[in-house]
Design a protein around this motif. Structure first.
Motif, PDB file in Angstrom:
ATOM      1  N   LEU A   1       0.750  -1.319  -0.217  1.00  0.00           N
ATOM      2  CA  LEU A   1      -0.060  -0.005  -0.181  1.00  0.00           C
ATOM      3  C   LEU A   1       0.780   1.269   0.021  1.00  0.00           C
ATOM      4  O   LEU A   1       0.693   2.243  -0.725  1.00  0.00           O
TER       5      LEU A   1
ATOM      6  N   TYR B   1       0.365   0.516  -4.448  1.00  0.00           N
ATOM      7  CA  TYR B   1      -0.813  -0.522  -4.881  1.00  0.00           C
ATOM      8  C   TYR B   1      -1.920  -0.135  -4.108  1.00  0.00           C
ATOM      9  O   TYR B   1      -2.068   0.380  -3.197  1.00  0.00           O
ATOM     10  N   SER B   2      -3.287  -0.693  -5.080  1.00  0.00           N
ATOM     11  CA  SER B   2      -4.344  -0.597  -4.257  1.00  0.00           C
ATOM     12  C   SER B   2      -4.919  -1.956  -4.396  1.00  0.00           C
ATOM     13  O   SER B   2      -4.617  -2.691  -5.322  1.00  0.00           O
ATOM     14  N   ILE B   3      -6.010  -2.376  -3.463  1.00  0.00           N
ATOM     15  CA  ILE B   3      -6.504  -3.762  -3.481  1.00  0.00           C
ATOM     16  C   ILE B   3      -7.426  -3.553  -4.748  1.00  0.00           C
ATOM     17  O   ILE B   3      -8.481  -3.055  -4.834  1.00  0.00           O
ATOM     18  N   LYS B   4      -7.248  -4.908  -5.786  1.00  0.00           N
ATOM     19  CA  LYS B   4      -8.080  -5.058  -6.904  1.00  0.00           C
ATOM     20  C   LYS B   4      -9.010  -6.096  -6.678  1.00  0.00           C
ATOM     21  O   LYS B   4     -10.044  -5.934  -6.889  1.00  0.00           O
TER      22      LYS B   4
ATOM     23  N   PHE C   1      -3.109  -6.988  -5.402  1.00  0.00           N
ATOM     24  CA  PHE C   1      -2.997  -5.480  -5.622  1.00  0.00           C
ATOM     25  C   PHE C   1      -2.511  -5.112  -6.968  1.00  0.00           C
ATOM     26  O   PHE C   1      -2.009  -5.944  -7.675  1.00  0.00           O
TER      27      PHE C   1
ATOM     28  N   ARG D   1      -1.023  -1.596  -9.229  1.00  0.00           N
ATOM     29  CA  ARG D   1      -0.409  -0.186  -9.328  1.00  0.00           C
ATOM     30  C   ARG D   1      -0.210   0.194 -10.545  1.00  0.00           C
ATOM     31  O   ARG D   1       0.419  -0.438 -11.471  1.00  0.00           O
TER      32      ARG D   1
ATOM     33  N   SER E   1       0.902  -5.881 -10.984  1.00  0.00           N
ATOM     34  CA  SER E   1      -0.150  -6.562 -10.011  1.00  0.00           C
ATOM     35  C   SER E   1       0.914  -7.545  -9.022  1.00  0.00           C
ATOM     36  O   SER E   1       2.075  -8.022  -9.609  1.00  0.00           O
TER      37      SER E   1
ATOM     38  N   GLN F   1      -9.972   2.554   1.524  1.00  0.00           N
ATOM     39  CA  GLN F   1      -9.531   2.906   0.003  1.00  0.00           C
ATOM     40  C   GLN F   1     -10.816   3.334  -0.674  1.00  0.00           C
ATOM     41  O   GLN F   1     -10.553   4.283  -1.426  1.00  0.00           O
TER      42      GLN F   1
END
Length: 69
Positions: free
Chosen positions: A18, A22-25, A38, A40, A48, A69
């Motif tokens: 994070l 990165y973000s949670i996909k 994750f 980005r 990923s 998020q």
């Protein structure tokens, strides 16, 4: 390894991703844990990473991060 130690390691891995942008996909849960993907996006590049989360406390932790998020 104690469950608390394992939780701390999983929490650190989540925080590192994070903090790197990165973000949670997506999240896929099953009986052996949760697979958190994750993603980005930098320019035209999509990167990923996937973490296998085993502890219940780490599952709660990434759930809170997902809500924020």
């Amino acid at each position: 390894m104690s469950e608390y130690t394992q939780y701390l390691q999983e929490k650190d891995k989540i925080d590192v991703l994070l903090n790197q942008g990165y973000s949670i996909k997506s999240i896929t849960e099953n009986l052996s844990g949760a697979f958190v993907e994750f993603e980005r996006i930098t320019g035209s590049t999509i990167t990923s990473e996937t973490l296998h989360i085993l502890t219940a406390d780490a599952r709660k932790y990434f759930s809170v991060k997902l809500i924020h998020q």
